[in-house]
Design an enzyme around this catalytic site. Structure first.
Site, PDB file in Angstrom:
ATOM      1  N   LYS A  84       0.853  -1.203   0.000  1.00 63.39           N
ATOM      2  CA  LYS A  84       0.000   0.000   0.000  1.00 63.39           C
ATOM      3  C   LYS A  84       0.882   1.243   0.000  1.00 63.39           C
ATOM      4  O   LYS A  84       1.895   1.291   0.719  1.00 63.39           O
ATOM      5  CB  LYS A  84      -0.904  -0.026   1.239  1.00 63.39           C
ATOM      6  CG  LYS A  84      -1.925   1.101   1.294  1.00 63.39           C
ATOM      7  CD  LYS A  84      -2.795   1.019   2.551  1.00 63.39           C
ATOM      8  CE  LYS A  84      -3.877   2.078   2.594  1.00 63.39           C
ATOM      9  NZ  LYS A  84      -4.682   2.026   3.824  1.00 63.39           N
ATOM     10  N   SER A 159      -9.654   1.796   3.076  1.00 64.37           N
ATOM     11  CA  SER A 159      -8.854   2.587   2.158  1.00 64.37           C
ATOM     12  C   SER A 159      -7.808   1.782   1.396  1.00 64.37           C
ATOM     13  O   SER A 159      -7.241   2.280   0.429  1.00 64.37           O
ATOM     14  CB  SER A 159      -8.153   3.711   2.925  1.00 64.37           C
ATOM     15  OG  SER A 159      -7.259   3.168   3.884  1.00 64.37           O
ATOM     16  N   SER A 183      -9.645  -0.467   7.322  1.00 64.45           N
ATOM     17  CA  SER A 183      -9.114  -0.399   5.962  1.00 64.45           C
ATOM     18  C   SER A 183      -8.425  -1.646   5.430  1.00 64.45           C
ATOM     19  O   SER A 183      -8.081  -1.683   4.258  1.00 64.45           O
ATOM     20  CB  SER A 183      -8.157   0.782   5.830  1.00 64.45           C
ATOM     21  OG  SER A 183      -8.908   1.955   5.725  1.00 64.45           O
TER      22      SER A 183
HETATM   23  N1  GLN Z   1     -12.990   4.254   6.640  1.00 62.10           N
HETATM   24  C1  GLN Z   1     -12.327   4.695   7.825  1.00 62.10           C
HETATM   25  C2  GLN Z   1     -11.901   6.133   7.659  1.00 62.10           C
HETATM   26  O1  GLN Z   1     -12.195   6.692   6.660  1.00 62.10           O
HETATM   27  C3  GLN Z   1     -11.161   3.813   8.151  1.00 62.10           C
HETATM   28  C4  GLN Z   1      -9.989   4.042   7.276  1.00 62.10           C
HETATM   29  C5  GLN Z   1      -8.777   3.260   7.678  1.00 62.10           C
HETATM   30  O2  GLN Z   1      -8.840   2.232   8.359  1.00 62.10           O
HETATM   31  N2  GLN Z   1      -7.632   3.776   7.263  1.00 62.10           N
HETATM   32  O3  GLN Z   1     -11.302   6.710   8.482  1.00 62.10           O
END
Ligand code: GLN
Length: 491
Positions: A84, A159, A183
């Protein structure tokens, strides 16, 4: 032999060691598949083919030496991996899905990367993500969205959507993600693969670009739980460069072929089966729990009473931490600006033009929650409720070994479906946020398909530092089911 890109991590490692396949062949097969599928899926922001082939050749030399008996096999020698774009790989651009870092080339490796390279992995490239990991669909990327390999009209989740899509599409046998609020688990579920969010403190965060520092974890994607467990011990352990990493022994994650779960107690929290969730998701998760029961696990109804506060608590704490972490992107660092007006102009233009809409929204929310006069009412209060959420888990783990729950209330939604409604997007995270707030590990794995043929996953959450118990349960499930062996049909 079958297509090399169909090999699981464990099969690939075996084929590499025996000399049946070289790392160069395997790496080239992944790169070829990426070239073929990338125009439709767009899982990567940056590809590193030269670096990958160079690392593969190096791995092949070491594999040959180990086969001759003049060295040991490093644990992941020759294994291709996607990373990532939130983790630093020395000399490779790291954008975090943001325009503000489009030219940032880190001069150092993240600690997990350092450990994986020492174990012999080959880096294929950096995967797409929501900007600074803020989002649940990978649509908040400055480099365009990633598509779900099961249906290109749907999001892969986020994400870490690029990593999940890459693994689901067999572009890479494994990938790294980050999980601050779901995420890794949510995109794993949306893409029909397995994904681990470890205990907070288990893997070093050094070189993981910070979002919400008290919640951030590095995670692992692969097609099977056994594959995830193979990368786990390599990445685990204390790091002097991350004061929150813990100096604890890494449990043995070698998985037995037995699918016997006798003696395991699995809790079913009432608060995770709520109105408004897609019925197919609930049914598939309940069926999977039935399967775990048939393997000998005892299923115990439990309550995690503060679950409903996880969403508001997270959406105060994460933006608050983000607003502080993102202050470093000032467009100046580390230069010197003489004139005051010029300095403000640089700030305004760099931050105004460099950050996307969602990131700006979080910075504003976080700054507000931390501001004088509101700090106690918002941030301070959220921290107190966070403690209550953590206590819910502590109490539950007095009577169960793991908690079973859905990963998200729905399967992967369509591109554009939630982009105009940030609250609807945040609601996708209701079931994943509590594990981050409590710091406990969570493991997602596929349990079937809904009526639109989209994959659905469930998650197991465990005691701090007991990822081994989650691996054991999920691996037992994968011994008697074959959802993890299904792959999307891609032309
Ligand atoms: N969807 C969550 C956010 O927008 C979690 C994102 C993540 O785990 N990086 O913060």
């Amino acid at each position: 032999m079958t297509d090399l890109t169909d090999l699981t991590v464990l099969d690939a490692l075996q084929a590499l060691r025996s000399g049946q396949v070289s790392s160069r062949e395997l790496t080239q097969a992944c790169l070829d598949r990426i070239s073929r599928l990338e125009p439709a899926i767009r899982a990567f922001i940056t590809l590193t083919p030269e670096l990958a082939l160079q690392q593969a050749d190096e791995a092949d030399r070491k594999l040959a030496a180990a086969r001759r008996g003049s060295a040991n096999f490093a644990p992941l020698l020759g294994l291709p991996l996607a990373v990532k774009d939130v983790l630093t790989v020395k000399g490779v651009r790291c954008t975090c899905g943001s325009r503000i870092l489009e030219n940032f080339v880190p001069p150092f490796n993240a600690t997990v990367i350092e450990r994986l390279l020492a174990a012999g992995v080959v880096v294929l490239g950096k995967t797409n993500m929501d900007e600074f990991a803020m989002g649940s669909s990978t649509e908040n990327s400055a480099y365009g969205p990633t598509r779900n390999p099961w249906n290109l009209e749907h999001v892969p989740g986020g994400s870490s959507g690029g990593s999940a899509a890459a693994v689901a599409a067999h572009m890479a046998p494994a990938a790294l993600g980050s999980d601050t609020g779901g995420s890794v688990r949510q995109p794993a579920s949306y893409c029909g693969i397995s994904g681990l969010k470890p205990t907070y403190g288990r893997f070093s965060r050094y070189g993981l670009v910070a979002y919400g520092s008290s919640l951030d974890t590095v995670g692992i994607f692969a097609r099977t739980v056994a594959d995830v467990a193979a990368l786990f011990p390599v990445m685990a352990g204390m790091d002097p460069l991350d004061a929150t990493s813990m100096d604890l022994p890494v449990p043995d994650t070698t998985l037995s072929a037995s699918a016997d779960l006798k003696g395991m107690r699995i809790g079913l929290p009432a608060e995770y089966f709520i109105d408004g969730m897609q019925p197919a998701v609930e049914n598939l998760v309940r069926q999977a729990i039935e399967t775990l029961h048939s393997l000998g696990a005892e299923i115990i109804p439990i309550s995690l009473p503060h679950t409903e506060y996880a969403l508001p608590v997270y959406y105060l704490i994460a933006p608050a931490e983000a607003s502080a972490n993102l202050a470093r992107y000032d467009g100046i660092r580390f230069g010197f600006s003489q004139q005051e007006d010029e300095m403000w102009a640089i700030f305004r233009e760099s931050r105004g033009g460099g950050f996307g809409q969602e990131v700006k929204r979080r910075i504003m929310l976080g700054t507000y929650a931390l501001s004088a006069g509101y700090y106690d009412a918002y941030y301070g209060r959220a921290q107190k409720v966070r403690t209550l959420i953590k206590r819910d888990f502590e109490k539950a783990f007095e009577s169960v070994d793991a908690v079973a729950a859905p990963v998200a209330p729905s399967s992967a939604f369509r591109l554009g479906e939630h982009t105009d409604d940030p609250i609807a997007m945040y609601l996708e995270d209701v079931f994943t946020l509590p594990a981050n707030l409590a710091g406990v590990p969570g493991l997602a794995f596929p349990v079937g398909f809904d009526g639109s043929s989209m994959p659905v996953g469930m998650q197991l959450m465990g005691r701090h530092y007991r990822e081994d118990q989650l691996f054991k349960i999920a691996h037992a499930y994968q011994q008697v089911t074959d959802w993890h062996r299904r792959s999307p049909q891609l032309a």
